[in-house]
Design an enzyme around this catalytic site. Structure first.
Site, mmCIF file in Angstrom:
data_model
loop_
_atom_site.group_PDB
_atom_site.id
_atom_site.type_symbol
_atom_site.label_atom_id
_atom_site.label_comp_id
_atom_site.label_asym_id
_atom_site.label_seq_id
_atom_site.Cartn_x
_atom_site.Cartn_y
_atom_site.Cartn_z
ATOM 1 N N CYS A 1 0.843 -1.202 0.000
ATOM 2 C CA CYS A 1 0.000 0.000 0.000
ATOM 3 C C CYS A 1 0.878 1.251 0.000
ATOM 4 O O CYS A 1 1.977 1.263 0.559
ATOM 5 C CB CYS A 1 -0.906 -0.003 1.231
ATOM 6 S SG CYS A 1 -2.052 1.402 1.295
ATOM 7 N N ARG B 1 2.781 5.307 6.293
ATOM 8 C CA ARG B 1 3.219 4.645 7.528
ATOM 9 C C ARG B 1 3.789 3.255 7.277
ATOM 10 O O ARG B 1 4.315 2.620 8.200
ATOM 11 C CB ARG B 1 2.037 4.522 8.494
ATOM 12 C CG ARG B 1 1.392 5.844 8.892
ATOM 13 C CD ARG B 1 0.059 5.611 9.562
ATOM 14 N NE ARG B 1 -0.902 5.018 8.625
ATOM 15 C CZ ARG B 1 -2.129 4.629 8.973
ATOM 16 N NH1 ARG B 1 -2.525 4.748 10.230
ATOM 17 N NH2 ARG B 1 -2.948 4.117 8.071
ATOM 18 N N HIS C 1 -2.310 -3.793 5.154
ATOM 19 C CA HIS C 1 -2.082 -3.376 6.543
ATOM 20 C C HIS C 1 -3.407 -3.031 7.196
ATOM 21 O O HIS C 1 -4.333 -2.534 6.547
ATOM 22 C CB HIS C 1 -1.116 -2.186 6.608
ATOM 23 C CG HIS C 1 -1.655 -0.919 6.001
ATOM 24 N ND1 HIS C 1 -2.237 0.079 6.743
ATOM 25 C CD2 HIS C 1 -1.708 -0.497 4.714
ATOM 26 C CE1 HIS C 1 -2.613 1.061 5.951
ATOM 27 N NE2 HIS C 1 -2.308 0.740 4.704
ATOM 28 N N CYS D 1 -6.305 0.341 7.021
ATOM 29 C CA CYS D 1 -6.006 0.868 5.691
ATOM 30 C C CYS D 1 -7.084 1.872 5.284
ATOM 31 O O CYS D 1 -8.279 1.536 5.228
ATOM 32 C CB CYS D 1 -5.949 -0.277 4.685
ATOM 33 S SG CYS D 1 -5.645 0.253 2.982
#
Length: 210
Positions: free
Chosen positions: A41, A45, A97, A100
């Site tokens: 993604c 982060r 993750h 998201c």
């Protein structure tokens, strides 16, 4: 962060690398032979190299909103082709993750303009698994389960491609589905049975690479 700080950081990074190995950049310029293609993604982060603890040259990386593998996305398909056919990676990873933003946006009834067709692919994943997802009462838990199922379906999309089918047959390439837990920092292997998935997929999507 001020943009000027980036260039200061770069100078410090160069100095640190040369202190450890004076030939670092000479060696780096000789080429790459990564073992892994990582599809993740674009979330700021979730940095692929940091969370895996790898160095430049060890992983070929493609990132987009919600780690999607879409057959008509020329960018993703070009990356896949180059990594599998030319770099000869032995592992392809789809890594989502928890929490998201792309997955959450896809589940909200909002017109997001140019993002609509992209997020529709995530809504299709929800449609495929709606009975399981609708049975999860907690909204956060439901979104995070959708993150996992989205990873699974993007791995399925990988296995539908000619490049992956050929590489699995000829040299045992492996597909992996992972999730990064932002709360703990842990990488989680979803342990999807891709041998079983591949057998089922080839009933319909067999492209002649048995």
């Amino acid at each position: 962060m001020k943009i000027e700080k980036v260039f200061e950081n770069n100078e410090n990074w160069i100095a640190n690398k040369l202190t450890v190995n004076p030939d670092y950049f000479t060696d780096l310029s000789k080429g790459q032979s990564p073992e892994i293609l990582y599809i993740g993604c674009s979330d700021s982060r979730v940095t692929a190299e940091d969370l895996m603890g790898v160095q430049p040259g060890e992983v070929f990386v493609h990132r987009n909103i919600a780690n999607m593998v879409i057959s008509i996305d020329l960018n993703a398909m070009s990356v896949l082709n180059y990594a599998v056919e030319h770099l000869k990676v032995n592992h392809v990873v789809v890594c989502g993750h928890y929490f998201c933003g792309g997955v959450k946006a896809a589940m909200q009834a909002n017109d997001l303009g140019v993002l609509n067709p992209w997020l529709r692919n995530i809504r299709d994943v929800y449609r495929l698994h709606k009975n399981e997802l609708n049975a999860i009462e907690d909204e956060t838990a439901r979104y995070n389960r959708l993150v996992e199922l989205n990873v699974q379906e993007q791995c399925v999309n990988l296995i539908k491609t000619a490049e992956v089918q050929k590489a699995v047959t000829e040299r045992g390439l492996q597909v992996h589905g992972w999730v990064f837990d932002i709360h703990s920092g842990k990488l989680i292997d979803l342990k999807i049975d891709f041998d079983h998935v591949l057998r089922n997929i080839k009933e319909i999507y067999n492209l002649g690479h048995d």
